[in-house]
Design a protein around this motif. Structure first.
Motif, mmCIF file in Angstrom:
data_model
loop_
_atom_site.group_PDB
_atom_site.id
_atom_site.type_symbol
_atom_site.label_atom_id
_atom_site.label_comp_id
_atom_site.label_asym_id
_atom_site.label_seq_id
_atom_site.Cartn_x
_atom_site.Cartn_y
_atom_site.Cartn_z
ATOM 1 N N ASN A 151 0.826 -1.206 0.000
ATOM 2 C CA ASN A 151 0.000 0.000 0.000
ATOM 3 C C ASN A 151 0.861 1.257 0.000
ATOM 4 O O ASN A 151 2.094 1.192 -0.017
ATOM 5 N N LEU A 152 0.202 2.400 0.066
ATOM 6 C CA LEU A 152 0.923 3.666 0.161
ATOM 7 C C LEU A 152 1.726 3.716 1.456
ATOM 8 O O LEU A 152 1.473 2.963 2.395
ATOM 9 N N ILE A 153 2.696 4.613 1.496
ATOM 10 C CA ILE A 153 3.562 4.771 2.660
ATOM 11 C C ILE A 153 2.737 4.951 3.940
ATOM 12 O O ILE A 153 1.859 5.802 4.017
ATOM 13 N N HIS A 154 3.055 4.134 4.942
ATOM 14 C CA HIS A 154 2.385 4.219 6.245
ATOM 15 C C HIS A 154 3.421 4.690 7.270
ATOM 16 O O HIS A 154 4.435 4.037 7.488
ATOM 17 N N SER A 155 3.162 5.839 7.890
ATOM 18 C CA SER A 155 4.100 6.442 8.832
ATOM 19 C C SER A 155 3.660 6.223 10.268
ATOM 20 O O SER A 155 2.479 6.017 10.552
ATOM 21 N N VAL A 156 4.632 6.290 11.179
ATOM 22 C CA VAL A 156 4.329 6.089 12.595
ATOM 23 C C VAL A 156 5.139 7.070 13.455
ATOM 24 O O VAL A 156 6.302 7.357 13.170
ATOM 25 N N TYR A 157 4.471 7.588 14.477
ATOM 26 C CA TYR A 157 5.136 8.330 15.550
ATOM 27 C C TYR A 157 5.145 7.396 16.745
ATOM 28 O O TYR A 157 4.109 6.847 17.129
ATOM 29 N N PHE A 158 6.312 7.196 17.364
ATOM 30 C CA PHE A 158 6.377 6.370 18.563
ATOM 31 C C PHE A 158 7.297 7.026 19.584
ATOM 32 O O PHE A 158 8.513 7.070 19.420
ATOM 33 N N SER A 159 6.711 7.555 20.629
ATOM 34 C CA SER A 159 7.455 8.163 21.734
ATOM 35 C C SER A 159 6.432 8.542 22.790
ATOM 36 O O SER A 159 5.228 8.390 22.581
ATOM 37 N N LYS A 160 6.901 9.040 23.919
ATOM 38 C CA LYS A 160 5.924 9.496 24.909
ATOM 39 C C LYS A 160 5.211 10.733 24.375
ATOM 40 O O LYS A 160 5.756 11.472 23.541
ATOM 41 N N ILE A 161 3.990 10.957 24.831
ATOM 42 C CA ILE A 161 3.197 12.090 24.354
ATOM 43 C C ILE A 161 3.322 13.221 25.371
ATOM 44 O O ILE A 161 2.703 13.201 26.444
ATOM 45 N N HIS A 162 4.168 14.173 25.003
ATOM 46 C CA HIS A 162 4.584 15.249 25.904
ATOM 47 C C HIS A 162 4.935 16.451 25.024
ATOM 48 O O HIS A 162 5.424 16.280 23.901
ATOM 49 N N PRO A 163 4.724 17.682 25.504
ATOM 50 C CA PRO A 163 4.984 18.866 24.663
ATOM 51 C C PRO A 163 6.368 18.920 24.030
ATOM 52 O O PRO A 163 6.522 19.390 22.897
ATOM 53 N N ILE A 164 7.381 18.428 24.732
ATOM 54 C CA ILE A 164 8.740 18.507 24.187
ATOM 55 C C ILE A 164 8.900 17.661 22.929
ATOM 56 O O ILE A 164 9.775 17.905 22.098
ATOM 57 N N LYS A 165 8.008 16.673 22.745
ATOM 58 C CA LYS A 165 8.090 15.796 21.579
ATOM 59 C C LYS A 165 7.458 16.416 20.336
ATOM 60 O O LYS A 165 7.581 15.874 19.236
#
Length: 329
Positions: A151-165
């Motif tokens: 399929n088309l490119i599938h992207s992921v964000y993986f990290s803690k969910i915090h303003p600095i991220k």
């Protein structure tokens, strides 16, 4: 030599605790290692050296005082907690801690170990110390057979969910882009700031191509391997263990230009960008066009070779042991 490793007690699979979980077994082959014992046991122990991972918690200062009372060597690893972006969050509390008990600990430590040149530079702006050593984080490499994604490119964000991220910025850009409406973005991570997440979640609910999947409890590298692109828009990253994990999983990386990973671009493993609609669109379309090469088995093998050469815990753990022994000889 008997070593006490001290860190935050809410052990999880992320960040510092994950790094220590992987590192300690290698050190334990050469030294006798204890972790997170109580004050009373420490007071009457025959520990030779204490390595404190982290800052701010008053508990660390009590261990520091006991160590000094017993003439036990002390090493502190701040893990980026004195970087400007991190220090600026709840700054008044951190300033009180820094100019009182935490500053005493840092100045009284026999050695400070940091994880990057950037962290060392930031640290030395705030406090002068006779010895600061850089030792990078490592990774235990996992054998991964990447799943083919037609399929088309599938992207992921993986990290803690915090303003600095800086995840809110990524989600805003993705949701507003017309060119990215046919590309999926999945978000994985532990919610560290609920108010910040609520802002993000409002956008997710109104977007068909963005989804929040919660945190990965185990098999992080295997779970990451189903994606094509790892995106980290973080404003500051002392090291970024997840970057190594994403490389191990075979993903192409899009990182914030402010992060210290320029060597990854030289190897064609990643791109460093300023996060705006134009740059992100251009980069995703570039990856789609060059997917055959950027996600190839050949390049994946080069990523594994790069990780083995530079970030293998088997090698890096020996650097810790050398620095520990130097304090006694």
């Amino acid at each position: 030599m008997k070593l006490l490793v001290l860190t935050y007690q809410n052990i999880n699979v992320y960040g510092i605790n994950q790094a220590l979980k992987d590192l300690i077994p290698f050190i334990n082959k050469k030294l006798e290692v204890s972790t997170n014992i109580n004050f009373f046991k420490f007071l009457f122990s025959n520990i030779d050296l204490i390595h404190i991972h982290g800052l701010w918690h008053p508990r660390f200062f009590i261990f520091f005082l006991i160590a000094k009372l017993k003439n036990i060597k002390v090493i502190i690893s701040p893990h980026g907690m004195l970087d400007p972006e991190s220090f600026g969050i709840k700054a008044w509390r951190k300033k009180i801690a820094f100019f009182t008990y935490q500053g005493i600990s840092l100045r009284g430590a026999n050695l400070i170990i940091v994880n990057s040149k950037k962290e060392k530079k930031n640290l030395q702006k705030m406090i002068k110390h006779i010895k600061v050593v850089i030792i990078v984080h490592g990774i235990i490499l996992r054998k991964i057979k990447r799943r083919k994604n037609k399929n088309l490119i599938h992207s992921v964000y993986f990290s803690k969910i915090h303003p600095i991220k800086n995840l809110l910025k990524l989600v805003q850009v993705w949701s507003l882009s017309k060119k990215l409406k046919n590309f999926k973005l999945s978000i994985l991570g532990e919610i560290d700031d609920i108010n910040y997440f609520n802002k993000i979640n409002t956008i997710i609910k109104n977007s068909k191509n963005i989804s929040f999947l919660g945190k990965i409890k185990k098999n992080k590298i295997l779970n990451l391997s189903i994606y094509d692109v790892f995106i980290l828009p973080s404003k500051s990253e002392n090291f970024g263990l997840v970057i190594l994990e994403a490389l191990n999983a075979g993903l192409y990386l899009i990182l914030n230009k402010s992060l210290p990973w320029k060597d990854l671009t030289k190897n064609k493993f990643a791109s460093l960008i300023n996060f705006n609609i134009h740059n992100l669109e251009r980069k995703i379309l570039y990856i789609k066009k060059n997917k055959k090469f950027l996600l190839s088995k050949t390049l994946h093998k080069k990523k594994i070779s790069y990780l083995k050469t530079n970030y293998d815990w088997k090698v890096i753990s020996q650097q810790y042991i050398i620095e520990y022994k130097k304090l006694f000889f």
